[in-house]
Design an enzyme around this catalytic site. Sequence first.
Site, PDB file in Angstrom:
ATOM      1  N   CYS A 100       0.841  -1.198   0.000  1.00  0.00           N
ATOM      2  CA  CYS A 100       0.000   0.000   0.000  1.00  0.00           C
ATOM      3  C   CYS A 100       0.871   1.240   0.000  1.00  0.00           C
ATOM      4  CB  CYS A 100      -0.894  -0.026   1.242  1.00  0.00           C
ATOM      5  SG  CYS A 100      -2.077   1.323   1.320  1.00  0.00           S
ATOM      6  N   HIS A 142      -8.531  -4.518  -2.655  1.00  0.00           N
ATOM      7  CA  HIS A 142      -7.710  -3.693  -1.766  1.00  0.00           C
ATOM      8  C   HIS A 142      -8.206  -2.246  -1.765  1.00  0.00           C
ATOM      9  CE1 HIS A 142      -3.662  -2.293  -0.152  1.00  0.00           C
ATOM     10  NE2 HIS A 142      -4.175  -1.175  -0.658  1.00  0.00           N
ATOM     11  N   GLU A 143      -8.454  -1.690  -2.945  1.00  0.00           N
ATOM     12  CA  GLU A 143      -8.879  -0.284  -3.034  1.00  0.00           C
ATOM     13  C   GLU A 143     -10.292  -0.086  -2.488  1.00  0.00           C
ATOM     14  OE1 GLU A 143      -6.655   1.857  -3.391  1.00  0.00           O
ATOM     15  OE2 GLU A 143      -5.142   0.466  -4.147  1.00  0.00           O
ATOM     16  N   HIS A 146     -10.256   0.281   1.195  1.00  0.00           N
ATOM     17  CA  HIS A 146      -9.929   1.636   1.670  1.00  0.00           C
ATOM     18  C   HIS A 146     -11.188   2.482   1.854  1.00  0.00           C
ATOM     19  CE1 HIS A 146      -5.616   2.144   1.934  1.00  0.00           C
ATOM     20  NE2 HIS A 146      -5.431   1.539   0.772  1.00  0.00           N
TER      21      HIS A 146
END
Length: 180
Positions: A100, A142-143, A146
């Site tokens: 990240c 993953h994004e 966030h």
Amino acid sequence: MAVRKIILYAEHKLALRERSKTVPLINQKVLQLIRDLKDSLEAHSDGVGLAAPQINIHKRVVVVCPGDDVSGKWQAGPPVALVNPEIVEASDERRDFDGCLSFPGLFGETTRPHYLRVTGLDEDGKPFDRVYEGFNAVVIHHEIDHLDGVLFIDRIESLRDLYTIRENERGEMVRMPVTE
């Protein structure tokens, strides 16, 4: 070119944990956010995705670089914006590489889906329904994490799964566990 500072976990723990708000419509402000995300991502050549919370804007917008396998190695493609992305189907969970931009130099092995079906809006405001597989699914997952205040370190099962990469005495890049 509007490169925004990527916020780091140690300095902005609470900001990275905040849940992002839905984008009601694609307007000039959202288009500028997308440009800022793309410019910021392109300025960090080691990144393949960036979420709005990483530049301290809590809107449900991510930019990702879906790629392809080229001669057995995954290669990122051009950046694509996903607005209000929602995972509607996920499967084929496996361990894979994770890192990240908000944790520079720290990497890990996490378990994430390698098949995702995602809906949302593209940067023109048009609805999409896309399937992502393999490492592309890992990046998208993953994004989207966030946007919900979830960080890759939350998906680490053991400290042994965290590492940095350093050059050894022979000039080779090797994994170094963070526990040593």
